[in-house]
Design an enzyme around this catalytic site. Structure first.
Site, mmCIF file in Angstrom:
data_model
loop_
_atom_site.group_PDB
_atom_site.id
_atom_site.type_symbol
_atom_site.label_atom_id
_atom_site.label_comp_id
_atom_site.label_asym_id
_atom_site.label_seq_id
_atom_site.Cartn_x
_atom_site.Cartn_y
_atom_site.Cartn_z
ATOM 1 N N GLU A 1 -48.183 -17.451 -75.634
ATOM 2 C CA GLU A 1 -48.927 -16.186 -75.885
ATOM 3 C C GLU A 1 -48.108 -14.824 -76.166
ATOM 4 O OE1 GLU A 1 -53.013 -17.272 -73.912
ATOM 5 O OE2 GLU A 1 -51.595 -16.949 -72.449
ATOM 6 N N CYS B 1 -45.878 -7.520 -76.861
ATOM 7 C CA CYS B 1 -45.513 -8.158 -75.653
ATOM 8 C C CYS B 1 -45.258 -9.535 -76.051
ATOM 9 C CB CYS B 1 -46.698 -8.142 -74.677
ATOM 10 S SG CYS B 1 -45.916 -8.735 -73.068
ATOM 11 N N CYS C 1 -42.765 -20.293 -65.705
ATOM 12 C CA CYS C 1 -41.782 -19.336 -65.059
ATOM 13 C C CYS C 1 -41.303 -20.072 -63.810
ATOM 14 C CB CYS C 1 -42.387 -18.129 -64.940
ATOM 15 S SG CYS C 1 -41.077 -16.794 -64.163
ATOM 16 N N CYS D 1 -44.009 -15.794 -58.600
ATOM 17 C CA CYS D 1 -44.623 -14.467 -57.857
ATOM 18 C C CYS D 1 -46.083 -14.782 -57.898
ATOM 19 C CB CYS D 1 -44.710 -13.448 -58.895
ATOM 20 S SG CYS D 1 -42.870 -12.845 -59.261
ATOM 21 N N CYS E 1 -49.063 -13.661 -60.235
ATOM 22 C CA CYS E 1 -49.208 -14.045 -61.609
ATOM 23 C C CYS E 1 -49.646 -15.303 -62.137
ATOM 24 C CB CYS E 1 -47.775 -13.704 -62.276
ATOM 25 S SG CYS E 1 -47.316 -13.905 -63.834
ATOM 26 N N GLY F 1 -42.810 -15.687 -68.555
ATOM 27 C CA GLY F 1 -41.294 -16.270 -68.186
ATOM 28 C C GLY F 1 -40.479 -14.906 -67.665
ATOM 29 N N GLU F 2 -39.322 -15.333 -67.149
ATOM 30 C CA GLU F 2 -38.425 -14.365 -66.873
ATOM 31 C C GLU F 2 -37.250 -14.455 -67.837
ATOM 32 O OE1 GLU F 2 -37.801 -11.813 -64.878
ATOM 33 O OE2 GLU F 2 -35.863 -11.968 -65.420
ATOM 34 N N SER G 1 -38.231 -6.590 -69.264
ATOM 35 C CA SER G 1 -38.826 -6.723 -67.923
ATOM 36 C C SER G 1 -38.381 -7.887 -66.884
ATOM 37 C CB SER G 1 -40.311 -6.528 -68.126
ATOM 38 O OG SER G 1 -40.828 -6.503 -66.784
ATOM 39 N N SER H 1 -39.295 -5.276 -61.895
ATOM 40 C CA SER H 1 -40.706 -5.414 -61.202
ATOM 41 C C SER H 1 -40.258 -5.186 -59.760
ATOM 42 C CB SER H 1 -41.068 -6.774 -61.507
ATOM 43 O OG SER H 1 -41.499 -6.540 -62.899
ATOM 44 N N LEU H 2 -40.704 -4.156 -59.176
ATOM 45 C CA LEU H 2 -40.217 -3.904 -57.641
ATOM 46 C C LEU H 2 -41.549 -4.310 -57.059
ATOM 47 C CD1 LEU H 2 -38.231 -2.452 -55.850
ATOM 48 C CD2 LEU H 2 -39.456 -0.433 -56.319
ATOM 49 N N ASN H 3 -42.818 -3.870 -57.336
ATOM 50 C CA ASN H 3 -44.057 -4.256 -56.730
ATOM 51 C C ASN H 3 -44.039 -4.158 -55.274
ATOM 52 O OD1 ASN H 3 -44.785 -5.090 -59.248
ATOM 53 N ND2 ASN H 3 -43.985 -7.104 -58.943
ATOM 54 N N ASN I 1 -54.477 -7.195 -62.389
ATOM 55 C CA ASN I 1 -55.340 -7.745 -63.324
ATOM 56 C C ASN I 1 -55.860 -9.238 -62.684
ATOM 57 O OD1 ASN I 1 -55.238 -6.034 -65.585
ATOM 58 N ND2 ASN I 1 -53.173 -6.916 -65.969
ATOM 59 N N CYS J 1 -51.057 -8.072 -68.085
ATOM 60 C CA CYS J 1 -49.897 -8.421 -67.429
ATOM 61 C C CYS J 1 -50.381 -9.292 -66.335
ATOM 62 C CB CYS J 1 -49.532 -7.288 -66.430
ATOM 63 S SG CYS J 1 -48.570 -5.971 -67.719
#
Ligand code: SAH
Length: 339
Positions: free
Chosen positions: A90, A103, A110, A114, A117, A158-159, A190, A211-213, A287, A330
């Site tokens: 996607e 994007c 992945c 996380c 996600c 993915g990473e 990212s 991505s700190l989060n 989201n 996201c």
């Protein structure tokens, strides 16, 4: 047969040089393909006929095929693409007045797990080839009727740093002046912050978003298990060490999850943590999806969180949750695998 879109210009030059063909031919071919959208060697009129036949026997043009397009109320478009093995990829196109951002995904599934996600819920399926990353841009450009894609963010499924070789090749092709001509200022990688690989992304080649989060290791580890390997202090140490390399500031992404990391106390901890670190902060309200148990923060707490940071002279913006109504926000990519 090699997929043409897997090759950087340098690799194409090397491949044809073995056959005794001058490297400038590779530059001509790149221009046809990426700047004239010509995917048929036999029509490349400035190449000798014999070479056109040779090329046809060496390469094919394989890009993922668009199977489904969904348009969001905000104008963004989510593409569901099928790779050559039939697996789904996607990407999301976000047009704005003065630019269009795509994007793209770098893996199917992945490994990072996380908690918030959707992609992580699929587990890891496979890496995308460089040509499948570049192919998402080619496919979107075609589908969008030649809209020039000015910005690319490697922020989909993915990473990216877990697929570093293919990602580096894709960046090369995307930025190649005879290729897709995306400026390095408009290309963002990212990452969860795989520090051993981060060093391989040249500051002059791409913008970095990390991505700190969360502002504490306890919360970050709960949300992102990779924090056990690369905890917050190491990630920040790396960013501090970058100093003034001429690159624009690193962006920290921070997903706001109601009751988990969205209080003023969290904002305060974040501000303390990032004091003296040259950075921008992107706040992303969570989201929702049926596949994770978190809640979207109240608009009021998002505003307060942002104001707290802005009042302390941080650049903190709230990223509009684009395409969230079509499962293209996201952290929402990959639902197709879970339906
Ligand atoms: N693996 C990379 C790129 C993919 S995720 C990375 O972690 O950066 C892209 C961004 O979406 C990350 O900042 C991530 O924290 C955020 N994200 C993931 N799930 C989300 C969700 N459900 N709501 C909002 N943002 C989310």
């Amino acid at each position: 047969m090699t997929n043409f879109f897997d090759l950087t210009l340098k690799e194409l030059e090397d491949r044809i040089e073995i056959l005794g063909i001058k490297p400038y031919r590779a530059r001509q071919i790149f221009k046809w393909v990426y700047q004239s959208d010509l995917f048929d060697f036999s029509l490349m009129t400035n190449l000798p006929k014999g070479l056109r036949v040779t090329l046809r026997n060496m390469f094919h043009f394989g890009f993922p095929e668009i199977r489904e397009t969904k348009t969001s109320g905000d104008g963004s478009v989510k593409f569901l693409l099928a790779a050559s093995d039939g697996r789904f990829i996607e990407s999301v196109l976000m047009p704005e007045d003065d630019r269009s951002t795509l994007c793209v995904s770098t893996q199917i599934g992945c490994k990072m797990s996380c908690a918030f996600c959707v992609t992580s819920k699929i587990g890891f399926v496979r890496d995308l080839a460089a040509g499948e990353i570049v192919g998402q841009v080619m496919a979107a450009r075609r589908a969008a009727g030649g809209v020039r894609i000015t910005n690319v963010v490697l922020m989909g499924m993915g990473e990216p740093l877990d697929n570093i070789d293919n990602v580096l090749a894709a960046i090369d092709i995307l930025e190649e002046p005879l290729g897709l001509k995306i400026s390095h200022r408009r290309l963002t990688v990212s990452t969860v912050g795989l520090l051993d690989r981060l060093r391989l992304i040249d500051p002059r080649r791409a913008q970095l978003a990390i991505s700190l989060n969360a502002a504490t290791d306890a919360v970050r580890t709960r949300l992102m298990p990779i924090n056990r390997v690369y905890p917050i202090r190491d990630v920040l140490g790396y960013v501090r060490g970058l100093g003034d390399t001429g690159r624009t500031r690193v962006t920290f992404e921070y997903v706001l999850l109601q009751g988990i990391n969205d209080s003023l106390e969290d904002a305060k901890q974040l501000a303390e943590l990032l004091t003296g670190v040259k950075c921008k902060i992107n706040l992303i309200p969570y989201n929702a999806s049926p596949y994770a148990e978190f809640k979207t923060p109240h608009p009021g707490s998002v505003k307060d969180f942002q104001s707290y940071l802005v009042n302390r002279r941080f650049t903190a913006i709230v990223r509009d949750s684009r395409a969230a109504d079509i499962g293209g926000g996201c952290g929402q990519l990959g639902m197709k695998y879970l339906e």
